[in-house]
Design a protein around this motif. Structure first.
Motif, PDB file in Angstrom:
ATOM      1  N   PHE A   1      -1.223 -31.927   8.386  1.00 48.80           N
ATOM      2  CA  PHE A   1      -1.467 -30.512   8.144  1.00 48.80           C
ATOM      3  C   PHE A   1      -0.244 -29.685   8.514  1.00 48.80           C
ATOM      4  N   SER A   2      -0.298 -28.384   8.182  1.00 49.73           N
ATOM      5  CA  SER A   2       0.840 -27.476   8.384  1.00 49.73           C
ATOM      6  C   SER A   2       0.364 -26.191   9.051  1.00 49.73           C
ATOM      7  N   PRO A   3      -0.118 -26.261  10.278  1.00 48.98           N
ATOM      8  CA  PRO A   3      -0.718 -25.072  10.885  1.00 48.98           C
ATOM      9  C   PRO A   3       0.297 -24.073  11.410  1.00 48.98           C
ATOM     10  N   LEU A   4      -0.192 -22.860  11.639  1.00 49.99           N
ATOM     11  CA  LEU A   4       0.568 -21.806  12.298  1.00 49.99           C
ATOM     12  C   LEU A   4      -0.117 -21.439  13.616  1.00 49.99           C
ATOM     13  N   HIS A   5       0.672 -20.977  14.564  1.00 56.38           N
ATOM     14  CA  HIS A   5       0.099 -20.362  15.762  1.00 56.38           C
ATOM     15  C   HIS A   5      -0.632 -19.095  15.324  1.00 56.38           C
ATOM     16  N   MET A   6      -1.754 -18.797  15.964  1.00 55.07           N
ATOM     17  CA  MET A   6      -2.547 -17.639  15.550  1.00 55.07           C
ATOM     18  C   MET A   6      -1.775 -16.323  15.669  1.00 55.07           C
ATOM     19  N   ALA A   7      -0.880 -16.219  16.639  1.00 59.72           N
ATOM     20  CA  ALA A   7      -0.076 -15.000  16.759  1.00 59.72           C
ATOM     21  C   ALA A   7       0.858 -14.841  15.558  1.00 59.72           C
TER      22      ALA A   7
ATOM     23  N   VAL B   1      -0.009  -8.622   8.678  1.00 64.27           N
ATOM     24  CA  VAL B   1       0.545  -7.267   8.601  1.00 64.27           C
ATOM     25  C   VAL B   1       1.772  -7.254   7.685  1.00 64.27           C
ATOM     26  N   GLU B   2       2.609  -8.274   7.784  1.00 61.46           N
ATOM     27  CA  GLU B   2       3.832  -8.338   6.980  1.00 61.46           C
ATOM     28  C   GLU B   2       3.533  -8.381   5.492  1.00 61.46           C
ATOM     29  N   VAL B   3       2.570  -9.204   5.068  1.00 60.92           N
ATOM     30  CA  VAL B   3       2.305  -9.312   3.627  1.00 60.92           C
ATOM     31  C   VAL B   3       1.694  -8.028   3.077  1.00 60.92           C
ATOM     32  N   VAL B   4       0.957  -7.309   3.912  1.00 64.34           N
ATOM     33  CA  VAL B   4       0.444  -6.002   3.484  1.00 64.34           C
ATOM     34  C   VAL B   4       1.600  -5.017   3.325  1.00 64.34           C
ATOM     35  N   GLU B   5       2.510  -5.013   4.277  1.00 59.06           N
ATOM     36  CA  GLU B   5       3.674  -4.118   4.190  1.00 59.06           C
ATOM     37  C   GLU B   5       4.517  -4.438   2.965  1.00 59.06           C
ATOM     38  N   CYS B   6       4.587  -5.715   2.586  1.00 56.68           N
ATOM     39  CA  CYS B   6       5.359  -6.131   1.409  1.00 56.68           C
ATOM     40  C   CYS B   6       4.642  -5.817   0.096  1.00 56.68           C
ATOM     41  N   GLY B   7       3.363  -5.440   0.178  1.00 61.07           N
ATOM     42  CA  GLY B   7       2.596  -5.133  -1.028  1.00 61.07           C
ATOM     43  C   GLY B   7       2.257  -6.337  -1.875  1.00 61.07           C
ATOM     44  N   LEU B   8       2.136  -7.516  -1.249  1.00 63.20           N
ATOM     45  CA  LEU B   8       1.869  -8.718  -2.021  1.00 63.20           C
ATOM     46  C   LEU B   8       0.443  -8.739  -2.559  1.00 63.20           C
ATOM     47  N   VAL B   9       0.267  -9.411  -3.686  1.00 61.95           N
ATOM     48  CA  VAL B   9      -1.056  -9.706  -4.237  1.00 61.95           C
ATOM     49  C   VAL B   9      -1.029 -11.141  -4.742  1.00 61.95           C
ATOM     50  N   GLY B  10      -2.208 -11.774  -4.766  1.00 61.87           N
ATOM     51  CA  GLY B  10      -2.304 -13.137  -5.254  1.00 61.87           C
ATOM     52  C   GLY B  10      -2.542 -14.135  -4.140  1.00 61.87           C
ATOM     53  N   VAL B  11      -2.328 -15.414  -4.449  1.00 60.38           N
ATOM     54  CA  VAL B  11      -2.656 -16.512  -3.540  1.00 60.38           C
ATOM     55  C   VAL B  11      -1.378 -17.111  -2.964  1.00 60.38           C
ATOM     56  N   PHE B  12      -1.373 -17.295  -1.641  1.00 56.70           N
ATOM     57  CA  PHE B  12      -0.199 -17.835  -0.962  1.00 56.70           C
ATOM     58  C   PHE B  12      -0.620 -18.847   0.097  1.00 56.70           C
ATOM     59  N   ASN B  13       0.123 -19.947   0.184  1.00 49.54           N
ATOM     60  CA  ASN B  13      -0.023 -20.867   1.307  1.00 49.54           C
ATOM     61  C   ASN B  13       0.667 -20.265   2.523  1.00 49.54           C
TER      62      ASN B  13
ATOM     63  N   LEU C   1      -5.601 -10.906  15.371  1.00 46.03           N
ATOM     64  CA  LEU C   1      -5.513  -9.925  14.296  1.00 46.03           C
ATOM     65  C   LEU C   1      -5.595  -8.503  14.837  1.00 46.03           C
ATOM     66  N   VAL C   2      -6.511  -8.281  15.757  1.00 42.44           N
ATOM     67  CA  VAL C   2      -6.654  -6.948  16.353  1.00 42.44           C
ATOM     68  C   VAL C   2      -5.352  -6.531  17.025  1.00 42.44           C
ATOM     69  N   GLU C   3      -4.761  -7.439  17.790  1.00 39.19           N
ATOM     70  CA  GLU C   3      -3.516  -7.137  18.494  1.00 39.19           C
ATOM     71  C   GLU C   3      -2.396  -6.775  17.518  1.00 39.19           C
ATOM     72  N   ALA C   4      -2.252  -7.556  16.449  1.00 40.72           N
ATOM     73  CA  ALA C   4      -1.186  -7.310  15.484  1.00 40.72           C
ATOM     74  C   ALA C   4      -1.431  -6.036  14.686  1.00 40.72           C
ATOM     75  N   CYS C   5      -2.659  -5.826  14.243  1.00 43.35           N
ATOM     76  CA  CYS C   5      -2.953  -4.676  13.396  1.00 43.35           C
ATOM     77  C   CYS C   5      -2.924  -3.364  14.172  1.00 43.35           C
ATOM     78  N   ARG C   6      -3.221  -3.408  15.463  1.00 43.30           N
ATOM     79  CA  ARG C   6      -3.158  -2.191  16.281  1.00 43.30           C
ATOM     80  C   ARG C   6      -1.745  -1.658  16.407  1.00 43.30           C
ATOM     81  N   ARG C   7      -0.766  -2.529  16.245  1.00 43.70           N
ATOM     82  CA  ARG C   7       0.617  -2.052  16.262  1.00 43.70           C
ATOM     83  C   ARG C   7       0.950  -1.278  15.004  1.00 43.70           C
TER      84      ARG C   7
END
Length: 280
Positions: A185-191, A198-210, A18-24
């Motif tokens: 399960f349906s995991p994601l890589h942490m990166a 960061v993407e969902v913040v840029e998109c201005g999303l609100v609410g619950v998402f899988n 998270l730190v790495e992604a958000c620092r960009r």
């Protein structure tokens, strides 16, 4: 304009990604109960308010919590304090302009066939119930995004490891490892997950998402695919069932996530599980 990010759970597995992604995207400050740039016990409402007043973040990524499923079952009061009360303290103290991204879990879903849609909650253990309560507390803030997820990848924390790393280390060191063929399960890589935050913040999303890969598989198939990707021998791997483990908190067996809502919101498909494994 660069954003000012606050990341909770600074000592957890996901935090370095998270730190790495958000620092960009901007400036990043981290916190944890006994670590980070500004140590803070988020269960303490006054301490949380003081932290937010001092840091003045534009976005909070709340990745802190008690995630040990079996410990949550044994210590339910601690589970609710860490997973519900801390989230409530953050949400209540945030200014209206700030955004909150709450990292939740696939353990909020019932022991029924997946993939599960966001409205089909029904946790079977204290961990999932405490996380649902934390989601509800977080959503009282008007600009909250809840991401229900599961993740893997190389650990950047001493003494902490994800499922993929457990498999790799066990097979590399020639230690027996049991892979569950009755858990999906349906995991994601942490990166990937960190970039998604960061993407969902840029998109201005609100609410619950899988927030998961778009297919998913058993943990056994996952472990064998990781081994194949890493070129590891699998003769030390044994296929087993989670029900064989004694004294274990109840868990749902199919935690695959229906990610159609998130795909529609960000305008692109989520990656497949094998695409995520290829990032290891």
């Amino acid at each position: 304009m660069a954003r000012h990010w606050l990341i909770t759970g600074a000592t957890g597995l996901l935090a370095p990604y998270l730190v790495e992604a958000c620092r960009r995207d901007g400036m990043v400050v981290t916190t944890a109960r006994s670590g980070g740039d500004h140590p803070c016990d988020l269960r303490d409402t006054a301490a949380t308010r003081a932290l937010l007043a001092d840091v003045a973040p534009d976005v909070i990524v709340h990745a802190a919590g008690l995630t040990d499923v079996d410990r949550c079952e044994r210590e339910s009061a601690e589970a609710y304090a860490s997973n519900r009360d801390a989230a409530a303290g953050l949400a209540n103290a945030l200014p209206e302009s700030a955004r909150l991204v709450a990292i939740s879990t696939d353990q909020v879903y019932p022991d029924t066939a997946g993939p599960h849609r966001e409205d089909a909650v029904g946790p079977v253990n204290v961990y999932g119930k405490s996380k649902i309560a934390g989601e509800q507390a977080s959503l009282r803030h008007g600009k909250t995004i809840v991401l229900r997820t599961n993740f893997f990848g190389p650990s950047r924390r001493d003494g902490r490891q994800s499922l993929s790393e457990f498999v790799v280390r066990s097979l590399t060191e020639r230690r027996p490892v049991t892979l569950f063929e009755d858990v999906l399960f349906s995991p994601l890589h942490m990166a990937t997950l960190a970039d998604l935050v960061v993407e969902v913040v840029e998109c201005g999303l609100v609410g619950v998402f899988n927030a998961g890969c778009r297919d998913g598989d058993t943990k056994a198939a996952f472990g064998l695919a990781v081994a194949q990707h890493k070129g590891l021998q699998t003769d030390m791997a044994r296929l087993g069932r989670s029900s064989e483990l004694p004294d274990r908190a109840p868990r749902a067996h199919d935690l695959r996530l229906d990610v159609a809502r998130l795909e529609g919101a960000v305008g692109r498909p989520m990656p497949t599980l094998h695409e995520e494994i290829a990032k290891l």
